[in-house]
Design a protein around this motif. Structure first.
Motif, PDB file in Angstrom:
ATOM      1  N   UNK A   1     -21.964 -42.492  54.619  1.00  0.00           N
ATOM      2  CA  UNK A   1     -20.565 -42.125  54.812  1.00  0.00           C
ATOM      3  C   UNK A   1     -20.098 -42.419  56.231  1.00  0.00           C
ATOM      4  N   UNK A   2     -20.885 -42.012  57.209  1.00  0.00           N
ATOM      5  CA  UNK A   2     -20.480 -42.179  58.607  1.00  0.00           C
ATOM      6  C   UNK A   2     -20.373 -43.648  58.985  1.00  0.00           C
TER       7      UNK A   2
ATOM      8  N   UNK B   1     -19.303 -42.705  70.348  1.00  0.00           N
ATOM      9  CA  UNK B   1     -20.311 -42.429  69.330  1.00  0.00           C
ATOM     10  C   UNK B   1     -20.518 -40.922  69.148  1.00  0.00           C
ATOM     11  N   UNK B   2     -20.695 -40.225  70.255  1.00  0.00           N
ATOM     12  CA  UNK B   2     -20.893 -38.775  70.169  1.00  0.00           C
ATOM     13  C   UNK B   2     -19.656 -38.084  69.623  1.00  0.00           C
ATOM     14  N   UNK B   3     -18.504 -38.491  70.079  1.00  0.00           N
ATOM     15  CA  UNK B   3     -17.263 -37.887  69.599  1.00  0.00           C
ATOM     16  C   UNK B   3     -17.111 -38.112  68.102  1.00  0.00           C
ATOM     17  N   UNK B   4     -17.424 -39.312  67.651  1.00  0.00           N
ATOM     18  CA  UNK B   4     -17.352 -39.596  66.220  1.00  0.00           C
ATOM     19  C   UNK B   4     -18.301 -38.690  65.443  1.00  0.00           C
TER      20      UNK B   4
ATOM     21  N   UNK C   1     -16.910 -36.223  62.711  1.00  0.00           N
ATOM     22  CA  UNK C   1     -17.246 -36.494  61.308  1.00  0.00           C
ATOM     23  C   UNK C   1     -18.262 -35.500  60.755  1.00  0.00           C
ATOM     24  N   UNK C   2     -18.834 -34.675  61.613  1.00  0.00           N
ATOM     25  CA  UNK C   2     -19.832 -33.709  61.149  1.00  0.00           C
ATOM     26  C   UNK C   2     -21.118 -34.368  60.700  1.00  0.00           C
TER      27      UNK C   2
ATOM     28  N   UNK D   1     -26.622 -31.671  68.822  1.00  0.00           N
ATOM     29  CA  UNK D   1     -25.197 -31.529  68.459  1.00  0.00           C
ATOM     30  C   UNK D   1     -24.903 -30.143  67.920  1.00  0.00           C
ATOM     31  N   UNK D   2     -25.817 -29.583  67.146  1.00  0.00           N
ATOM     32  CA  UNK D   2     -25.611 -28.231  66.617  1.00  0.00           C
ATOM     33  C   UNK D   2     -25.565 -27.206  67.741  1.00  0.00           C
TER      34      UNK D   2
END
Length: 110
Positions: A6-7, A60-63, A67-68, A82-83
């Motif tokens: 998906x990503x 990349x990190x923002x995406x 996008x979760x 990220x969590x």
């Protein structure tokens, strides 16, 4: 691995085409189904070294945050990294990055 499919399928503005990981081996960035902790740590460290000088690290990190994305190394951070970000930290990152629209429900493209 639906998140990875998906990503990567929805990255339409092209920033990912400039990513350093595009010229490396994918297995560094995504864990196999079974992986020992030591092997995982070495793999993630190698992937993060590639990310350090990436010209699209922030995008990349923002995406990944927007996008979760629930697994893999994105923007130099593992899913665990990220969590651990607070929502305030993620919001600050999104506000400081004009390349990616981080509003809830917004498309990941510009």
């Amino acid at each position: 691995m639906p998140d990875r499919v998906n990503a990567t399928a929805t990255l339409a503005d092209g920033w990912h085409l400039r990513a350093r990981c595009r010229i490396t081996v994918e297995h560094l960035f995504f864990a196999p189904e079974v992986e020992r902790q030591g092997a995982r740590m070495r793999r993630e460290k190698a992937a993060k070294r590639i990310c350090v000088d990436c010209p699209v690290l922030r995008e990349c990190l923002t995406y990944a945050l927007h996008a979760g994305v629930s697994h893999g190394i994105w923007g130099g951070m593992s899913e665990k990294d990220r969590r651990s970000l607070t929502s305030a930290s993620a919001d600050h990152l999104c506000r400081s990055n004009a390349t990616v629209d981080c509003r809830p429900g917004a498309d990941a493209r510009r």
